[in-house]
Design an enzyme around this catalytic site. Structure first.
Site, PDB file in Angstrom:
ATOM      1  N   ASP A  11       7.620   4.920  -5.723  1.00 28.00           N
ATOM      2  CA  ASP A  11       7.129   4.960  -4.355  1.00 28.00           C
ATOM      3  C   ASP A  11       8.022   3.998  -3.563  1.00 28.00           C
ATOM      4  O   ASP A  11       8.773   3.209  -4.145  1.00 28.00           O
ATOM      5  CB  ASP A  11       5.665   4.516  -4.324  1.00 28.00           C
ATOM      6  CG  ASP A  11       5.115   4.384  -2.920  1.00 28.00           C
ATOM      7  OD1 ASP A  11       5.367   5.267  -2.089  1.00 28.00           O
ATOM      8  OD2 ASP A  11       4.453   3.359  -2.652  1.00 28.00           O
ATOM      9  N   ASP A  13       7.183   2.386   0.180  1.00 27.47           N
ATOM     10  CA  ASP A  13       6.466   1.357   0.939  1.00 27.47           C
ATOM     11  C   ASP A  13       5.539   0.551   0.032  1.00 27.47           C
ATOM     12  O   ASP A  13       4.763   1.096  -0.741  1.00 27.47           O
ATOM     13  CB  ASP A  13       5.637   1.998   2.057  1.00 27.47           C
ATOM     14  CG  ASP A  13       6.511   2.635   3.131  1.00 27.47           C
ATOM     15  OD1 ASP A  13       7.589   2.093   3.407  1.00 27.47           O
ATOM     16  OD2 ASP A  13       6.106   3.671   3.690  1.00 27.47           O
TER      17      ASP A  13
END
Length: 252
Positions: A11, A13
């Site tokens: 991922d 953020d």
């Protein structure tokens, strides 16, 4: 060490970077009042596309946005972990509901863009007028992806399905998934017993796994800081590589 059987899925953020790239730009470029005003009226990607329109109307350019993104905080240990994993021959990929321009700008600034074989995210580009445009990964005007666990704009579980199908055509791979948010739960459920998930402790993915641990087949290794992420990730890569070498020798 070319040919390691490890595929790393990150991922972006609050995993690779220690913030949310959309909110970072909104805050740093003084868009918060307008953002809050429109937040409940638009889908997220349309909202961010509107924020880029506002910047363009103010005379702020893609270069201004780039300079803002370069200031996004990133832990040096995570930078080192990504470079080390790439040097070991791992296949690194990003799966994120941010957008292509933000992600590529930040990774390039830290010398990491070349470490990733592919980035799955919301497409974006600078148009002929110099305005940054942002669009959803899944076309909202066509049929929805149908996953109740994910945002309408992107089902990371579907992306995992595609990756697993493509890499398994050539050889057996072990997956390590690193994430923090609600959208990282669906792809976590796609992992098998030989895979690993690294949820960020006290964040939504970690909490969801803790609530129903038996639903997750992959081995769970939590982390909190960049130093922990680096140490655990390199340990898992080493463990998988050793096990793979043992298996190759036994099959000979």
């Amino acid at each position: 060490m070319a040919g390691t059987p490890v595929v790393l899925l990150f991922d972006f953020d609050r995993t690779i970077i220690d913030d949310d790239s959309d909110r970072w730009v909104v805050t740093e470029m003084d868009l918060t009042p307008l953002f809050n005003k429109l937040r409940s009226t638009l889908p997220w990607n349309s909202l961010m596309d509107g924020m880029m329109k506002e910047l363009h109307s103010r005379g702020q350019t893609a270069e201004d946005i780039t300079e803002c993104l370069k200031r996004t905080p990133m832990d040096p240990c995570i930078v080192a972990a990504i470079k080390a994993a790439h040097a070991l021959g791992c296949d690194l990929r990003v799966i994120s509901d941010a957008n292509q321009f933000f992600i590529e700008t930040i990774l390039k600034h830290h010398g990491l863009l070349g470490c990733f074989s592919r980035i799955y995210t919301n497409p974006s580009f600078v148009d002929e007028d110099g305005r940054l445009r942002i669009f959803p990964f899944h076309d909202l005007s066509s049929s929805p992806h149908g996953c109740k666990l994910c945002h309408a704009t992107m089902c990371k579980g579907q992306v995992i399905d595609e990756i697993q199908a493509s890499v398994s055509e050539n050889s057996t791979k072990n997956f390590i998934y690193l994430g923090d948010g609600h959208g990282d739960y669906c792809p976590t459920l796609k992992l098998g017993e030989s895979d690993y998930v690294m949820p960020r402790k006290n964040y939504p993915l970690w909490k969801r796994i803790c609530c129903e641990p038996l639903l997750v087949k992959a081995k769970v290794h939590e982390w909190s800081t960049g130093e922990e992420l680096k140490r655990i990730l390199l340990y898992l890569i080493d463990t998988i590589t050793i096990q793979d070498n043992i298996g190759r020798h036994q099959s000979v």
